[in-house]
Design a protein around this motif. Sequence first.
Motif, PDB file in Angstrom:
ATOM      1  N   LYS A 275      62.926 -28.111   4.898  1.00  0.00           N
ATOM      2  CA  LYS A 275      61.919 -27.885   5.945  1.00  0.00           C
ATOM      3  C   LYS A 275      61.494 -29.191   6.622  1.00  0.00           C
ATOM      4  O   LYS A 275      61.470 -29.277   7.845  1.00  0.00           O
ATOM      5  CB  LYS A 275      60.682 -27.196   5.366  1.00  0.00           C
ATOM      6  CG  LYS A 275      60.924 -25.807   4.820  1.00  0.00           C
ATOM      7  CD  LYS A 275      59.665 -25.197   4.248  1.00  0.00           C
ATOM      8  CE  LYS A 275      59.094 -25.947   3.068  1.00  0.00           C
ATOM      9  NZ  LYS A 275      59.899 -25.957   1.849  1.00  0.00           N
ATOM     10  N   SER A 276      61.170 -30.198   5.828  1.00  0.00           N
ATOM     11  CA  SER A 276      60.729 -31.482   6.401  1.00  0.00           C
ATOM     12  C   SER A 276      61.853 -32.135   7.189  1.00  0.00           C
ATOM     13  O   SER A 276      61.633 -32.659   8.285  1.00  0.00           O
ATOM     14  CB  SER A 276      60.250 -32.423   5.297  1.00  0.00           C
ATOM     15  OG  SER A 276      59.134 -31.868   4.635  1.00  0.00           O
TER      16      SER A 276
ATOM     17  N   TYR B  53      51.479 -36.997  13.118  1.00  0.00           N
ATOM     18  CA  TYR B  53      51.865 -36.419  11.828  1.00  0.00           C
ATOM     19  C   TYR B  53      50.615 -36.286  10.963  1.00  0.00           C
ATOM     20  O   TYR B  53      49.895 -37.259  10.766  1.00  0.00           O
ATOM     21  CB  TYR B  53      52.876 -37.310  11.112  1.00  0.00           C
ATOM     22  CG  TYR B  53      54.228 -37.352  11.770  1.00  0.00           C
ATOM     23  CD1 TYR B  53      55.204 -36.417  11.445  1.00  0.00           C
ATOM     24  CD2 TYR B  53      54.531 -38.322  12.716  1.00  0.00           C
ATOM     25  CE1 TYR B  53      56.444 -36.442  12.051  1.00  0.00           C
ATOM     26  CE2 TYR B  53      55.768 -38.362  13.326  1.00  0.00           C
ATOM     27  CZ  TYR B  53      56.722 -37.419  12.990  1.00  0.00           C
ATOM     28  OH  TYR B  53      57.948 -37.450  13.599  1.00  0.00           O
TER      29      TYR B  53
ATOM     30  N   SER C  93      49.801 -35.341   7.202  1.00  0.00           N
ATOM     31  CA  SER C  93      50.490 -35.039   5.955  1.00  0.00           C
ATOM     32  C   SER C  93      49.655 -35.265   4.713  1.00  0.00           C
ATOM     33  O   SER C  93      49.711 -34.477   3.791  1.00  0.00           O
ATOM     34  CB  SER C  93      51.777 -35.857   5.849  1.00  0.00           C
ATOM     35  OG  SER C  93      51.469 -37.227   5.913  1.00  0.00           O
TER      36      SER C  93
ATOM     37  N   ASP D 244      53.183 -31.004   8.013  1.00  0.00           N
ATOM     38  CA  ASP D 244      54.072 -30.669   6.909  1.00  0.00           C
ATOM     39  C   ASP D 244      53.216 -30.222   5.727  1.00  0.00           C
ATOM     40  O   ASP D 244      52.070 -30.631   5.589  1.00  0.00           O
ATOM     41  CB  ASP D 244      54.902 -31.901   6.545  1.00  0.00           C
ATOM     42  CG  ASP D 244      56.180 -31.538   5.822  1.00  0.00           C
ATOM     43  OD1 ASP D 244      56.392 -30.348   5.513  1.00  0.00           O
ATOM     44  OD2 ASP D 244      56.973 -32.453   5.563  1.00  0.00           O
TER      45      ASP D 244
ATOM     46  N   ALA E 221      55.118 -26.635   8.592  1.00  0.00           N
ATOM     47  CA  ALA E 221      56.074 -26.320   7.532  1.00  0.00           C
ATOM     48  C   ALA E 221      55.305 -25.913   6.292  1.00  0.00           C
ATOM     49  O   ALA E 221      54.292 -26.529   5.946  1.00  0.00           O
ATOM     50  CB  ALA E 221      56.965 -27.520   7.226  1.00  0.00           C
TER      51      ALA E 221
END
Length: 166
Positions: free
Chosen positions: A36-37, A60, A62, A96, A125
Amino acid sequence: MASNPLFGQEALFQTIRDSYTNLPHFFITGPAGCGKSTFLERCITMFKTEAPFHVESIMYLSSEKDRGIHTIRDKVNDFCKRSHAKENSLRFIVIDDTDALPLISQQALRRPMETYAHLTRFLFASRNASHMIDPLRSRCCVIEIEPISLVDAFPRFRELYSIPDT
C-alpha cells in the motif's frame, strides 16, 4: 506510458491514469505488507512524471503527532486553501496507516475534502476499509490491493535474478 511501476498492479495504475481528467481522492486498502505505501509512493511519482496536471506540493501525515485534530484544523486546512502558483495544479495529502487516524480527525477531514477538492487530493492507506468513516470513504475511489501470489511472483523473480529454468 511509463514502465511497470509496481509488479502485479499494472491494471490499478492504468485505472488511475484513465482518471487523470477527473482525479478522485483515493483510499487504498489491503493486508499488511501487500504494498500500500509503495503503491502510494509510485502514484505520486506517476503524477509528477506523467499526469497532465502539475503536482504543486505534497503533505505527508504519518506519525502520531501528525494525526491530531489540531493538525487537521491548522496544518491541513492551511495547506489546502493556499492559492496555486500555477494553473492546472493539484496538491496531495498522503495519509498512510489511516487505521491510526482518530475518529475526530477523520471527521475534521470532511470539510477540507469537500471545500478544496478543486485544489487538493487526499490519498489514504489502511489495512482495513472499515477503519475509515463512511463519509470519508464515500468521497474516495476505494482500491483494494491483493497480495501477489508466489506462483505469480516467482517467474518475475527468476527473470530479475537471472535464475535459469531447471
